[in-house]
Design a protein around this motif. Structure first.
Motif, PDB file in Angstrom:
ATOM      1  N   SER A  56      13.555  41.075  18.428  1.00  0.00           N
ATOM      2  CA  SER A  56      13.026  41.125  17.069  1.00  0.00           C
ATOM      3  C   SER A  56      13.884  42.033  16.199  1.00  0.00           C
ATOM      4  CB  SER A  56      11.585  41.646  17.086  1.00  0.00           C
ATOM      5  OG  SER A  56      11.135  41.901  15.759  1.00  0.00           O
ATOM      6  N   LEU A  57      14.077  41.632  14.948  1.00  0.00           N
ATOM      7  CA  LEU A  57      14.854  42.421  13.993  1.00  0.00           C
ATOM      8  C   LEU A  57      13.962  43.122  12.973  1.00  0.00           C
ATOM      9  CD1 LEU A  57      17.715  39.851  13.314  1.00  0.00           C
ATOM     10  CD2 LEU A  57      17.831  41.909  14.747  1.00  0.00           C
ATOM     11  N   ARG A  58      12.680  42.994  13.126  1.00  0.00           N
ATOM     12  CA  ARG A  58      11.780  43.552  12.106  1.00  0.00           C
ATOM     13  C   ARG A  58      11.980  45.055  11.930  1.00  0.00           C
ATOM     14  NH1 ARG A  58       5.217  42.650  11.577  1.00  0.00           N
ATOM     15  NH2 ARG A  58       4.988  43.729   9.574  1.00  0.00           N
ATOM     16  N   GLY A  59      12.162  45.774  13.017  1.00  0.00           N
ATOM     17  CA  GLY A  59      12.365  47.216  12.928  1.00  0.00           C
ATOM     18  C   GLY A  59      13.802  47.612  12.672  1.00  0.00           C
ATOM     19  N   PHE A  77      13.952  45.601   4.843  1.00  0.00           N
ATOM     20  CA  PHE A  77      13.008  44.692   4.193  1.00  0.00           C
ATOM     21  C   PHE A  77      11.799  44.421   5.084  1.00  0.00           C
ATOM     22  CE2 PHE A  77      15.606  43.039   0.604  1.00  0.00           C
ATOM     23  CZ  PHE A  77      14.585  42.992  -0.339  1.00  0.00           C
ATOM     24  N   GLY A  78      11.955  44.693   6.380  1.00  0.00           N
ATOM     25  CA  GLY A  78      10.857  44.491   7.313  1.00  0.00           C
ATOM     26  C   GLY A  78      10.506  43.039   7.550  1.00  0.00           C
ATOM     27  N   VAL A  79      11.493  42.126   7.403  1.00  0.00           N
ATOM     28  CA  VAL A  79      11.210  40.711   7.655  1.00  0.00           C
ATOM     29  C   VAL A  79      11.318  40.443   9.149  1.00  0.00           C
ATOM     30  CG1 VAL A  79      11.989  40.008   5.364  1.00  0.00           C
ATOM     31  CG2 VAL A  79      13.609  39.987   7.259  1.00  0.00           C
ATOM     32  N   GLU A  80      10.516  39.534   9.609  1.00  0.00           N
ATOM     33  CA  GLU A  80      10.435  39.230  11.042  1.00  0.00           C
ATOM     34  C   GLU A  80      11.354  38.067  11.378  1.00  0.00           C
ATOM     35  OE1 GLU A  80      10.386  39.732  14.231  1.00  0.00           O
ATOM     36  OE2 GLU A  80       8.364  40.557  14.130  1.00  0.00           O
ATOM     37  N   GLN A  81      12.547  38.384  11.877  1.00  0.00           N
ATOM     38  CA  GLN A  81      13.467  37.381  12.414  1.00  0.00           C
ATOM     39  C   GLN A  81      13.953  37.883  13.762  1.00  0.00           C
ATOM     40  OE1 GLN A  81      13.263  34.857   8.947  1.00  0.00           O
ATOM     41  NE2 GLN A  81      13.749  34.562  11.082  1.00  0.00           N
ATOM     42  N   HIS A  82      14.652  37.040  14.496  1.00  0.00           N
ATOM     43  CA  HIS A  82      15.128  37.400  15.824  1.00  0.00           C
ATOM     44  C   HIS A  82      16.633  37.178  15.934  1.00  0.00           C
ATOM     45  CE1 HIS A  82      10.822  37.034  16.542  1.00  0.00           C
ATOM     46  NE2 HIS A  82      10.995  37.742  17.650  1.00  0.00           N
ATOM     47  N   ALA A  83      17.251  37.953  16.802  1.00  0.00           N
ATOM     48  CA  ALA A  83      18.677  37.784  17.084  1.00  0.00           C
ATOM     49  C   ALA A  83      18.845  37.260  18.494  1.00  0.00           C
ATOM     50  CB  ALA A  83      19.413  39.112  16.944  1.00  0.00           C
ATOM     51  N   ALA A  84      19.715  36.273  18.651  1.00  0.00           N
ATOM     52  CA  ALA A  84      19.977  35.733  19.985  1.00  0.00           C
ATOM     53  C   ALA A  84      20.522  36.826  20.896  1.00  0.00           C
ATOM     54  CB  ALA A  84      20.949  34.567  19.888  1.00  0.00           C
ATOM     55  N   TRP A 127      29.245  36.442  14.584  1.00  0.00           N
ATOM     56  CA  TRP A 127      28.958  37.837  14.893  1.00  0.00           C
ATOM     57  C   TRP A 127      28.953  38.621  13.589  1.00  0.00           C
ATOM     58  CZ3 TRP A 127      32.225  41.829  13.608  1.00  0.00           C
ATOM     59  CH2 TRP A 127      33.542  41.479  13.284  1.00  0.00           C
ATOM     60  N   CYS A 128      28.270  39.753  13.619  1.00  0.00           N
ATOM     61  CA  CYS A 128      28.132  40.561  12.416  1.00  0.00           C
ATOM     62  C   CYS A 128      27.753  41.980  12.832  1.00  0.00           C
ATOM     63  CB  CYS A 128      27.047  39.965  11.515  1.00  0.00           C
ATOM     64  SG  CYS A 128      26.701  40.886  10.004  1.00  0.00           S
ATOM     65  N   VAL A 129      28.171  42.957  12.029  1.00  0.00           N
ATOM     66  CA  VAL A 129      27.769  44.337  12.279  1.00  0.00           C
ATOM     67  C   VAL A 129      26.442  44.609  11.571  1.00  0.00           C
ATOM     68  CG1 VAL A 129      28.366  46.765  11.987  1.00  0.00           C
ATOM     69  CG2 VAL A 129      30.161  45.093  12.498  1.00  0.00           C
ATOM     70  N   LEU A 130      25.498  45.166  12.293  1.00  0.00           N
ATOM     71  CA  LEU A 130      24.211  45.565  11.740  1.00  0.00           C
ATOM     72  C   LEU A 130      24.069  47.062  11.949  1.00  0.00           C
ATOM     73  CD1 LEU A 130      21.411  44.845  10.538  1.00  0.00           C
ATOM     74  CD2 LEU A 130      20.609  44.529  12.893  1.00  0.00           C
ATOM     75  N   ASP A 137      16.521  33.238  11.772  1.00  0.00           N
ATOM     76  CA  ASP A 137      16.934  33.862  13.021  1.00  0.00           C
ATOM     77  C   ASP A 137      18.457  33.857  13.106  1.00  0.00           C
ATOM     78  OD1 ASP A 137      14.334  34.286  13.786  1.00  0.00           O
ATOM     79  OD2 ASP A 137      14.226  32.551  15.119  1.00  0.00           O
ATOM     80  N   TYR A 138      19.015  34.925  13.692  1.00  0.00           N
ATOM     81  CA  TYR A 138      20.465  35.034  13.815  1.00  0.00           C
ATOM     82  C   TYR A 138      20.869  34.534  15.193  1.00  0.00           C
ATOM     83  CZ  TYR A 138      25.161  36.801  13.088  1.00  0.00           C
ATOM     84  OH  TYR A 138      26.524  36.892  12.922  1.00  0.00           O
ATOM     85  N   ASP A 139      21.662  33.465  15.228  1.00  0.00           N
ATOM     86  CA  ASP A 139      21.975  32.831  16.506  1.00  0.00           C
ATOM     87  C   ASP A 139      23.289  33.307  17.112  1.00  0.00           C
ATOM     88  OD1 ASP A 139      23.737  31.678  14.733  1.00  0.00           O
ATOM     89  OD2 ASP A 139      23.130  29.602  15.119  1.00  0.00           O
ATOM     90  N   GLY A 140      23.824  34.423  16.611  1.00  0.00           N
ATOM     91  CA  GLY A 140      25.062  34.961  17.157  1.00  0.00           C
ATOM     92  C   GLY A 140      24.867  36.345  17.732  1.00  0.00           C
ATOM     93  N   LEU A 141      25.926  37.165  17.633  1.00  0.00           N
ATOM     94  CA  LEU A 141      25.929  38.528  18.173  1.00  0.00           C
ATOM     95  C   LEU A 141      25.887  39.543  17.038  1.00  0.00           C
ATOM     96  CD1 LEU A 141      26.470  40.731  20.357  1.00  0.00           C
ATOM     97  CD2 LEU A 141      28.919  40.241  20.073  1.00  0.00           C
ATOM     98  N   LEU A 142      24.915  40.427  17.073  1.00  0.00           N
ATOM     99  CA  LEU A 142      24.846  41.540  16.145  1.00  0.00           C
ATOM    100  C   LEU A 142      25.340  42.797  16.849  1.00  0.00           C
ATOM    101  CD1 LEU A 142      21.378  40.967  14.407  1.00  0.00           C
ATOM    102  CD2 LEU A 142      23.645  40.531  13.455  1.00  0.00           C
ATOM    103  N   LEU A 143      26.180  43.566  16.169  1.00  0.00           N
ATOM    104  CA  LEU A 143      26.765  44.781  16.739  1.00  0.00           C
ATOM    105  C   LEU A 143      26.245  45.996  15.982  1.00  0.00           C
ATOM    106  CD1 LEU A 143      30.417  43.466  16.897  1.00  0.00           C
ATOM    107  CD2 LEU A 143      28.947  43.856  18.882  1.00  0.00           C
ATOM    108  N   THR A 144      25.687  46.963  16.708  1.00  0.00           N
ATOM    109  CA  THR A 144      25.139  48.165  16.077  1.00  0.00           C
ATOM    110  C   THR A 144      25.830  49.406  16.626  1.00  0.00           C
ATOM    111  OG1 THR A 144      22.968  47.165  15.702  1.00  0.00           O
ATOM    112  CG2 THR A 144      23.071  49.569  15.768  1.00  0.00           C
ATOM    113  N   PRO A 145      26.543  50.167  15.773  1.00  0.00           N
ATOM    114  CA  PRO A 145      27.187  51.412  16.236  1.00  0.00           C
ATOM    115  C   PRO A 145      26.146  52.505  16.438  1.00  0.00           C
ATOM    116  CG  PRO A 145      27.491  51.169  13.875  1.00  0.00           C
ATOM    117  CD  PRO A 145      26.785  49.923  14.342  1.00  0.00           C
ATOM    118  N   VAL A 146      26.259  53.230  17.536  1.00  0.00           N
ATOM    119  CA  VAL A 146      25.271  54.278  17.817  1.00  0.00           C
ATOM    120  C   VAL A 146      25.902  55.658  18.020  1.00  0.00           C
ATOM    121  CG1 VAL A 146      23.554  52.689  18.776  1.00  0.00           C
ATOM    122  CG2 VAL A 146      25.274  53.698  20.287  1.00  0.00           C
ATOM    123  N   CYS A 147      27.241  55.748  18.009  1.00  0.00           N
ATOM    124  CA  CYS A 147      27.885  57.058  18.160  1.00  0.00           C
ATOM    125  C   CYS A 147      27.761  57.824  16.848  1.00  0.00           C
ATOM    126  CB  CYS A 147      29.350  56.881  18.537  1.00  0.00           C
ATOM    127  SG  CYS A 147      30.081  58.405  19.194  1.00  0.00           S
TER     128      CYS A 147
END
Length: 337
Positions: free
Chosen positions: A9-12, A16-23, A46-49, A60-70
């Motif tokens: 889920s991408l809601r959190g 915007f708090g919209v409820e979609q999902h990432a593959a 793919w996309c950076v989130l 819904d996002y049917d690819g790869l989302l990348l999130t930096p955490v460092c």
């Protein structure tokens, strides 16, 4: 270290708090993680989130989302009162501003309380109250997807403009920003000439770093909704830039219309999209589960349970109403997926 999530889920993860999902979603720390993730080549989509503060998911996002955490902030050196630091892409931008204020460093205090991560700052060339990220950025460190190698881009080659950069155009979908080098100053350089900033700073006792930061935060909180309470992505629209002749024609008909110089664009002028939306009768307007914020017309809000598609349809209505009244096109600032 990589952490992967599937059909998540991408809601959190979007303001915007919209409820979609990432593959598939992967949290990464460094370039080595990215080499692993792109080891078999880039996926079709793919996309950076980052913080999800400037994005609207309409499906819904049917690819790869990348999130930096460092989230490291590393001093690089100091000379003649100028301090250079390296900021990892996953650092919350407002945490960086607070760090700078605590260390007595000038340059980004006017950019207080802007949501999002440091890695997104050069992409959007974030700005507020007379300042922009390009004013302090020296270099951008990035991972090149095609070659699976790292590279550094000097600010002079980032093609910074009003909410613009090379990362939104030529390098879109080709690189992942991993860190940003910025320069700050120990010399006081207050910039108070925008809006109510000077008045709010003086009310707090004068132009110190702390007072400026607190003043900016107070102004923003008074005008902008908290995304933790009301779903939004901040300014949904960009201020339009037009020829001076167009601005003069509009000003003749609307004498109170705000008009600003367009930095780096001779013969052009910047209009206030919020003013245009307000005068089109839409400030505070609501339709279904979406509305225009009652205190800042640039901001569209999720009134509860709205889908990304509903928000986008509402945005198109706002654009049409402004064009109908003023003949001006206002473009979206938010990244729409």
């Amino acid at each position: 270290m990589i952490r992967e999530f599937h059909q998540t889920s991408l809601r959190g993860r979007n303001s915007f708090g919209v409820e979609q999902h990432a593959a598939r979603l992967a949290e990464f720390e460094n370039a080595e993680d990215l080499r692993t993730l792109f080891g078999n080549g880039a996926p079709e989509r793919w996309c950076v989130l980052g913080g999800g503060n400037n994005i609207l998911f309409t499906r819904d996002y049917d690819g790869l989302l990348l999130t930096p955490v460092c989230r490291q902030i590393t001093p690089l050196g100091e000379a003649d009162g100028t301090v250079r630091i390296r900021v990892d892409a996953g650092v919350e931008w407002d945490d960086l501003v607070e760090w700078a204020v605590q260390h007595g460093l000038w340059g980004i205090e006017n950019l207080s309380l802007i949501p999002g991560t440091a890695g997104a700052a050069p992409v959007q060339n974030i700005g507020a109250y007379g300042c922009e990220a390009k004013d302090v950025i020296e270099q951008v460190h990035m991972f090149c997807v095609d070659s699976r190698s790292t590279a550094t881009l000097d600010a002079a080659h980032c093609c910074f403009g009003y909410r613009e950069s090379v990362f939104k155009h030529e390098l879109r979908g080709r690189v992942v920003i991993t860190a940003v080098d910025i320069r700050l100053s120990r010399t006081p350089r207050p910039r108070l000439g925008y809006g109510d900033v000077e008045r709010e700073v003086e009310a707090r006792g004068g132009a110190t770093l702390r007072n400026i930061r607190e003043a900016i935060c107070a102004i923003r909180r008074a005008k902008l909704p908290d995304p933790k309470v009301t779903g939004n992505a901040g300014s949904f629209f960009k201020n339009p830039v037009v020829d001076q002749s167009v601005a003069q024609q509009l000003r003749a008909e609307w004498p109170d219309m705000p008009v600003y110089p367009a930095a780096g664009a001779p013969g052009r002028a910047k209009l206030a999209a919020g003013w245009l939306i307000d005068k089109a009768g839409l400030k505070g307007y609501k339709s279904g589960r979406v509305g225009v914020h009652e205190r800042q017309a640039l901001v569209l809000v999720n009134l509860g349970g709205a889908t990304g598609g509903e928000v986008l349809d509402f945005a198109h209505m706002v654009q049409a109403r402004v064009h109908e009244k003023f003949g001006i096109e206002i473009d979206t600032e938010v990244n729409i997926l």
